[in-house]
Design a protein around this motif. Structure first.
Motif, short mmCIF file in Angstrom:
data_model
loop_
_atom_site.label_atom_id
_atom_site.label_comp_id
_atom_site.label_asym_id
_atom_site.label_seq_id
_atom_site.Cartn_x
_atom_site.Cartn_y
_atom_site.Cartn_z
N GLU A 154 -11.20 47.64 -29.57
CA GLU A 154 -12.47 47.71 -28.84
C GLU A 154 -13.58 48.42 -29.62
N LEU A 155 -13.45 48.52 -30.92
CA LEU A 155 -14.48 49.16 -31.74
C LEU A 155 -15.45 48.12 -32.27
N PRO A 156 -16.67 48.53 -32.58
CA PRO A 156 -17.61 47.58 -33.18
C PRO A 156 -17.19 47.21 -34.61
N MET A 157 -17.52 46.01 -35.03
CA MET A 157 -17.20 45.58 -36.39
C MET A 157 -18.15 46.27 -37.38
N ILE A 158 -17.57 46.83 -38.44
CA ILE A 158 -18.34 47.43 -39.52
C ILE A 158 -17.80 46.84 -40.82
N ALA A 159 -18.66 46.13 -41.53
CA ALA A 159 -18.22 45.37 -42.71
C ALA A 159 -17.73 46.29 -43.83
N LEU A 160 -16.77 45.78 -44.58
CA LEU A 160 -16.28 46.45 -45.78
C LEU A 160 -17.22 46.04 -46.93
N THR A 161 -18.19 46.87 -47.21
CA THR A 161 -19.18 46.58 -48.24
C THR A 161 -18.58 46.83 -49.62
N PRO A 162 -19.20 46.35 -50.66
CA PRO A 162 -18.71 46.65 -52.01
C PRO A 162 -18.61 48.15 -52.29
N THR A 163 -19.55 48.92 -51.80
CA THR A 163 -19.50 50.37 -52.01
C THR A 163 -18.28 50.98 -51.32
N ARG A 164 -18.05 50.57 -50.09
CA ARG A 164 -16.88 51.08 -49.36
C ARG A 164 -15.59 50.64 -50.05
N ALA A 165 -15.54 49.40 -50.51
CA ALA A 165 -14.35 48.89 -51.20
C ALA A 165 -14.10 49.67 -52.49
N LEU A 166 -15.16 49.97 -53.23
CA LEU A 166 -15.02 50.76 -54.46
C LEU A 166 -14.46 52.14 -54.15
N GLY A 167 -14.95 52.76 -53.09
CA GLY A 167 -14.43 54.07 -52.69
C GLY A 167 -12.94 54.02 -52.39
N LEU A 168 -12.52 52.98 -51.70
CA LEU A 168 -11.10 52.82 -51.41
C LEU A 168 -10.29 52.64 -52.69
N LEU A 169 -10.81 51.87 -53.63
CA LEU A 169 -10.10 51.66 -54.89
C LEU A 169 -9.97 52.96 -55.68
N LEU A 170 -11.00 53.79 -55.64
CA LEU A 170 -10.93 55.08 -56.33
C LEU A 170 -9.86 55.97 -55.70
N ALA A 225 -6.30 51.33 -43.72
CA ALA A 225 -6.14 50.82 -42.35
C ALA A 225 -7.43 51.01 -41.56
N ALA A 226 -8.10 52.13 -41.74
CA ALA A 226 -9.36 52.37 -41.04
C ALA A 226 -10.42 51.35 -41.45
N ALA A 227 -10.46 51.01 -42.74
CA ALA A 227 -11.41 50.00 -43.20
C ALA A 227 -11.13 48.65 -42.55
N LEU A 258 -7.18 54.93 -54.13
CA LEU A 258 -5.88 54.36 -54.52
C LEU A 258 -5.52 54.72 -55.95
N ALA A 259 -6.51 54.75 -56.84
CA ALA A 259 -6.25 55.17 -58.22
C ALA A 259 -5.75 56.61 -58.24
N GLY A 260 -6.34 57.47 -57.41
CA GLY A 260 -5.88 58.85 -57.31
C GLY A 260 -4.46 58.95 -56.80
N VAL A 261 -4.12 58.12 -55.82
CA VAL A 261 -2.75 58.11 -55.29
C VAL A 261 -1.78 57.76 -56.41
N PHE A 262 -2.10 56.73 -57.16
CA PHE A 262 -1.22 56.30 -58.24
C PHE A 262 -1.03 57.42 -59.26
N MET A 263 -2.12 58.11 -59.62
CA MET A 263 -2.03 59.18 -60.60
C MET A 263 -1.21 60.35 -60.09
N VAL A 264 -1.43 60.76 -58.85
CA VAL A 264 -0.72 61.91 -58.28
C VAL A 264 0.75 61.57 -58.07
N SER A 282 -4.53 57.84 -48.12
CA SER A 282 -4.97 56.57 -48.71
C SER A 282 -4.67 55.39 -47.79
N SER A 283 -3.46 55.34 -47.27
CA SER A 283 -3.14 54.22 -46.37
C SER A 283 -3.92 54.34 -45.07
N GLN A 284 -4.21 55.55 -44.66
CA GLN A 284 -5.03 55.76 -43.47
C GLN A 284 -6.43 55.20 -43.68
#
Length: 173
Positions: free
Chosen positions: A145-161, A134-136, A163-169, A129-131
């Motif tokens: 030196e990597l190209p910028m890739i925006a954190l879209t709402p879809t990507r943000a939602l995936g990260l939140l899901l 940090a990758a986002a 994190l919810a799994g981390v909390f539950m486990v 999860s923290s990986q």
């Protein structure tokens, strides 16, 4: 936050950083040059850690032969690193590109500490999860030196899901 969660969170961040750091070094030194530098740096960090921090049976078993091999490994590491650092300006190698071996050694220690305190499942879920977070951030800001890739709402939602799994486990353990 307990030691296990701190270790897991830090380890995940370090894992996210290792890939782009090693890629930057590989682009300048080639695959096997990068592998040599990264692993010899990791060896040097491991030997320093062993000599400075190890207590108990492992330290007591560090007889003359083992100490000689460790010293020889550090000398070899320093020789390869001297070559890499001399090549660095000519090859345009950024200073951060030499962090891979150091970070790798810290990842090994952090993973062990996290597992000892959280158990395997909770530790690995927290590390991943923290990986991902940090990758986002690395993508969002185009770090290392990597190209910028925006954190879209879809990507943000995936990260939140995740994190919810981390909390539950972690809460179950």
């Amino acid at each position: 936050m307990n030691l296990g969660l701190w270790a897991a969170a830090t380890t995940g961040v370090l894992i996210a950083i290792i890939g782009p750091v090693n890629a930057a070094l590989q682009a300048r030194l080639g695959t096997w040059g990068m592998v040599a530098v990264v692993h010899l740096l990791g060896l040097a960090v491991g030997v320093v850690g062993l000599l400075l921090f190890e207590r108990g049976p492992a330290a007591a078993r560090a007889d003359g032969t083992l100490r000689f091999l460790l010293l020889a490994g550090v000398v070899l590491a320093l020789a390869v690193l001297a070559w890499a650092f001399r090549a660095a300006p000519d090859e345009g190698i950024p200073a951060f590109a030499f962090l891979g071996g150091i970070l790798g050694a810290l990842v090994v220690v952090g993973t062990i500490v996290a597992i000892q305190h959280l158990g395997v499942l909770a530790a690995l879920v927290a590390i991943v999860s923290s990986q991902l977070i940090a990758a986002a951030l690395i993508d969002q800001f185009g770090l290392f030196e990597l190209p910028m890739i925006a954190l879209t709402p879809t990507r943000a939602l995936g990260l939140l899901l995740v994190l919810a799994g981390v909390f539950m486990v972690a809460r179950e353990g």
